[in-house]
Design an enzyme around this catalytic site. Structure first.
Site, PDB file in Angstrom:
ATOM      1  N   GLY A   1       0.759  -1.328   0.010  1.00  0.00           N
ATOM      2  CA  GLY A   1      -0.134  -0.112   0.019  1.00  0.00           C
ATOM      3  C   GLY A   1       0.922   1.198  -0.111  1.00  0.00           C
ATOM      4  N   SER A   2       0.302   2.380   0.869  1.00  0.00           N
ATOM      5  CA  SER A   2       0.933   3.330   0.743  1.00  0.00           C
ATOM      6  C   SER A   2       2.256   3.850   1.296  1.00  0.00           C
ATOM      7  CB  SER A   2      -0.068   4.525   1.443  1.00  0.00           C
ATOM      8  OG  SER A   2      -1.200   4.729   0.609  1.00  0.00           O
TER       9      SER A   2
END
Length: 314
Positions: free
Chosen positions: A33-34
């Site tokens: 993810g981020s």
């Protein structure tokens, strides 16, 4: 230090065959993810094609044919580059990557050790899963950590390079001094880019999603990642993988850390199940306990954070 749970009892080795009893740090691969956004930012900034003072239009989602990619907490306005990291903007990160170009972005991922299996003296390893060539939408999703799977150790090693001045150093379980470590290192970003990334990670810990991971005085910087898990070929809304990648102290980094929580549950009605609530909070608790053991003295002098701000933004 390396821990993976659930574990098994060595006196009952058959327990190692149960599901989930692998070393997730080196033999588990995940969409993280981020936590990939600072890596995308580093690639773009180091190329010279993006500047720390640049702004990105995040007023509306990015369109790829029938696919639209927006922001989880959409601000619906133009964002500065630091705000892209602070607010974890998918739109802004995509536009950073597009300014760099998908071929250069793919090459940078390889350069910071994300291809193949992690380098470590353990037999239990797995290969990352990243396409050799990105399509436009594939590069876009990869820029914010989706559509590619890597091991937590590969993420950790990349973060260490981002904050230590730009030297990619292969991890080891064996003792070695600084000279030996640097002898086999390679430069992946310049010192100016590393300084900018340290500022961005620290900003996120002070004002962004990493606030729960930053105990007072230890100058922690980091980035959250909340990724939906793939179940039966589709992304699940209720099964999440949460990550917090960090380093400290940001004015003179000595330690990097990755905490991963698989399918977290809310502690109570007031808490959440995104990474800030668990992986981030766990990071903060660990640092509070271990930093004194590592002789890192808490320092609340605001000048330490002020010195991290790039000259262009002062």
């Amino acid at each position: 230090a390396l821990v993976s749970l659930p574990d098994f009892d060595p006196n009952m080795p058959a327990g190692a065959l149960e599901e989930g009893r692998i070393n997730r740090i080196t033999a588990g691969k995940f969409e993280l993810g981020s936590t990939l956004k600072p890596i995308t930012a580093a690639a773009a900034l180091d190329s010279g094609l993006v500047q720390i003072t640049d702004k990105f239009d995040a007023t509306k989602p990015v369109q790829f044919g029938r696919f639209r990619i927006g922001d989880f907490h959409a601000k619906k306005r133009v964002l500065s580059l630091p705000e892209v990291i602070k607010y974890s903007s998918n739109i802004g990160t995509i536009k950073m990557m597009q300014a760099l170009g998908k071929e250069r972005f793919r090459a940078f991922l390889a350069n910071v050790g994300m291809d193949g299996s992690p380098v470590i003296e353990l037999p239990e390893k797995t290969q990352s899963q990243i396409k050799d060539k990105f399509s436009e939408v594939g590069a876009a999703t990869a820029s914010f950590g989706h559509g590619l799977s890597i091991t937590p150790l590969q993420l950790l090693t990349a973060y260490a390079a981002l904050v230590n001045g730009g030297d990619f150093i292969a991890p080891t379980l064996l003792p070695r001094d600084r000279i030996a470590a640097l002898a086999n290192s390679k430069r992946v970003i310049n010192e100016r880019t590393s300084d900018q990334i340290r500022y961005l990670l620290r900003l996120n810990a002070i004002e962004g999603s990493g606030r729960k991971a930053a105990p007072d005085g230890y100058r922690v910087g980091g980035k959250t990642g909340t990724a939906e898990k793939v179940v039966d070929g589709k992304y699940s809304d209720d099964k999440l993988l949460n990550v917090f990648a960090s380093a400290f102290p940001m004015d003179a980094p000595q330690y990097a850390m990755v905490i991963l929580v698989d399918e977290p549950k809310k502690e109570d009605e007031r808490s959440g199940h995104t990474a800030a609530w668990n992986a981030g909070a766990v990071t903060g608790r660990i640092i509070e306990r271990v930093a004194p053991m590592l002789r890192i003295v808490p320092n609340l002098d605001p000048e330490l954070d002020a010195q991290l701000v790039p000259v262009e933004l002062r």
